[in-house]
Design an enzyme around this catalytic site. Sequence first.
Site, PDB file in Angstrom:
ATOM      1  NE  ARG A   1      -3.082  -0.104   3.150  1.00 35.97           N
ATOM      2  CZ  ARG A   1      -3.369   0.067   4.434  1.00 35.97           C
ATOM      3  NH1 ARG A   1      -3.126  -0.903   5.302  1.00 35.97           N
ATOM      4  NH2 ARG A   1      -3.876   1.212   4.858  1.00 35.97           N
TER       5      ARG A   1
ATOM      6  CB  SER B   1       0.117   4.047   4.416  1.00 37.04           C
ATOM      7  OG  SER B   1       0.586   2.775   4.820  1.00 37.04           O
TER       8      SER B   1
ATOM      9  CE  LYS C   1      -3.115  -3.967  12.435  1.00 34.11           C
ATOM     10  NZ  LYS C   1      -4.174  -3.347  11.645  1.00 34.11           N
ATOM     11  CG  ASP C   2      -4.641  -4.705   7.914  1.00 33.64           C
ATOM     12  OD1 ASP C   2      -5.478  -4.721   8.828  1.00 33.64           O
ATOM     13  OD2 ASP C   2      -3.781  -3.815   7.795  1.00 33.64           O
TER      14      ASP C   2
ATOM     15  CB  THR D   1     -10.555   2.415  18.534  1.00 35.16           C
ATOM     16  OG1 THR D   1     -10.294   1.157  17.899  1.00 35.16           O
ATOM     17  CG2 THR D   1     -11.861   2.317  19.303  1.00 35.16           C
TER      18      THR D   1
ATOM     19  CB  SER E   1     -10.373  -2.024  16.265  1.00 37.14           C
ATOM     20  OG  SER E   1     -10.453  -3.328  16.810  1.00 37.14           O
TER      21      SER E   1
ATOM     22  NE  ARG F   1      -8.303  -6.651  17.871  1.00 39.43           N
ATOM     23  CZ  ARG F   1      -7.449  -5.870  18.518  1.00 39.43           C
ATOM     24  NH1 ARG F   1      -7.249  -6.054  19.812  1.00 39.43           N
ATOM     25  NH2 ARG F   1      -6.797  -4.919  17.892  1.00 39.43           N
ATOM     26  NE  ARG F   2      -6.576  -1.780  18.338  1.00 41.77           N
ATOM     27  CZ  ARG F   2      -6.018  -1.346  17.216  1.00 41.77           C
ATOM     28  NH1 ARG F   2      -6.597  -0.371  16.521  1.00 41.77           N
ATOM     29  NH2 ARG F   2      -4.878  -1.860  16.801  1.00 41.77           N
TER      30      ARG F   2
ATOM     31  NE  ARG G   1     -10.739   3.853   8.159  1.00 43.57           N
ATOM     32  CZ  ARG G   1     -11.056   3.687   6.878  1.00 43.57           C
ATOM     33  NH1 ARG G   1     -12.306   3.832   6.488  1.00 43.57           N
ATOM     34  NH2 ARG G   1     -10.138   3.391   5.984  1.00 43.57           N
ATOM     35  N   GLY G   2      -7.992   6.917   8.718  1.00 45.56           N
ATOM     36  CA  GLY G   2      -6.821   7.568   8.165  1.00 45.56           C
ATOM     37  C   GLY G   2      -5.556   6.804   8.501  1.00 45.56           C
TER      38      GLY G   2
ATOM     39  CD  GLN H   1       2.578   8.843   9.463  1.00 41.75           C
ATOM     40  OE1 GLN H   1       1.701   8.245   8.848  1.00 41.75           O
ATOM     41  NE2 GLN H   1       3.712   8.274   9.827  1.00 41.75           N
ATOM     42  CB  THR H   2      -4.390  10.902   8.834  1.00 42.57           C
ATOM     43  OG1 THR H   2      -3.726  11.149   7.582  1.00 42.57           O
ATOM     44  CG2 THR H   2      -5.752  11.572   8.813  1.00 42.57           C
ATOM     45  NE  ARG H   3      -6.234   5.182  11.891  1.00 46.79           N
ATOM     46  CZ  ARG H   3      -6.716   3.963  12.085  1.00 46.79           C
ATOM     47  NH1 ARG H   3      -6.804   3.476  13.301  1.00 46.79           N
ATOM     48  NH2 ARG H   3      -7.124   3.233  11.072  1.00 46.79           N
TER      49      ARG H   3
ATOM     50  CB  CYS I   1     -10.776  -6.735  10.095  1.00 41.05           C
ATOM     51  SG  CYS I   1     -11.724  -5.850   8.857  1.00 41.05           S
TER      52      CYS I   1
END
Length: 376
Positions: free
Chosen positions: A52, A54, A129-130, A176, A178, A180-181, A198-199, A202-204, A293
Site C-alpha cells: 500500500r 501509506s 492482521k489485515d 478507534t 476496531s 475488537r478494541r 480513520r486515516g 500520521q492522519t490519526r 476484522c
Amino acid sequence: MLSPVSQNYQSSTTLLTTGNTAHSAMLESYQNMNQIEQSGPIDCSSLKLGSRKSALAIIQAEIVRQLILKEYPELETKLVSVSTLGDQVQNKALFTFGGKSLWTKELEMLLLESVGGFDQIDMIVHSLKDMPTHLPDEFELGCIIEREDPRDALVVQDGLSYKSLADLPEGAVVGTSSVRRSAQLLKNFPHLKFKSVRGNLQTRLRKLDDPDSEYCCLLLAAAGLIRTGLQHRISMYLNDDVMYHSVGQGALGVEIRKGDQFMKNICEKIGHRTTTLRCLAERALLRYLEGGCSVPIGVSTIYNEDTKELTMNSLVVSCNGRDSVTESMTEVVTTEEQAEDFGERLAQKLIDQGAKRILDEINFNKIKEIKEEGLH
C-alpha cells in the site's frame, strides 16, 4: 457468469474512484478475473514487491526487501506502491463497506498481470492482521516475517497527563475503528466512550492532537508506532489483562502467486519460524470461527523455544462488552500443520463455551447501532 473468485473481487469495486485511470483499469480487470492468466515467464534476476502507499506500508515493504537482499544481494528489487480501496475511503467505518480484502484486492490483481500503468509484481507485503484467512485460489501465503510487539497501545492527546486507561475520566472519548478494541474496553472500562477514527497513522495522530479534537486518546497497534519511530507517543502498552490483540498483529505476511517456486524459495529464506507457528495458530482459530476484522476476537500467544510449547489465550466478546468467552491452551507444537490444528481445536473449545452464539448475534446493523449510540 463470473467465477466465485471473480464475484468476490467484484463485490467491493463499486466504491473505487473511477476517475482514476489506474483504478478504472483495475475495476475492469476484477470483472474478468476468471479469464486472467499469469502474463509471461518469471524473471529470476529481479523482484518487484507490492505494498500500500501509506508510510507504514512502505516501511514494512522495505523491511522485507532488506531481508531478501541479505540472502540474495545480487537480486534487483523494486517497491511498487498502490492506493487500495481501504486507503481511499476515509469517511466510512470499515464495518460498513467490507472486511480485510479492502487492503488486498488491487495488489492481488498486480500479482497476476500489469494493470493501469502499474508493473506486475512478484509478492505483496501485508500487515498480517489485515490479510484475509481465506485467499483466492490463485494466491498463497508465502511466509510470515518476524513479529514486532503485537500489543495494542494507548496514545494520549499531546499535552494531557493521563498515563493509563484507568486514569481517563468518565465519558472520555477514545478513538478507534476496531470493534475488537472497543468491545474489550466496554467490558473492562464501561465509563469510556468510543468513536471511529480513520486515516493513516500520521492522519490519526493529527486528528488526536488538534486543539479542537474530541478525542482524549487513540488505541493503535504498537508495532506501527514502533516501525515508524513514534514509540515515544505510547503512553501505555495494553497487556492481556486489558486487551487481547488482533490475530496476526505485529507480523508481516508475504503473499505470492500459488505455485511460484522461485518466490517460495525466497520466502523459505526470510520467514521466521516462531512467528509463523504463533500466527498460523491464530489465523486457524479465526478462520474456524469465521471471523473478520469487524468481529471482536482477540488472542495472545507465546512460544517457548526450550520446551517447544505454544500457549494461546483467546477471547470472543459481544460488541457491547457484556458477554464474553475466554479459553487457553498449551501444547508442544513443532510444525505448521500442528499449529493450524492447535488453533482449530482451541476455536472449538471457544464454541463449546458459547462463542458461536455470541458471533451469530453480531451483525453490521448491531455494530452500527452501537456506534450511533456513541459507544464506538
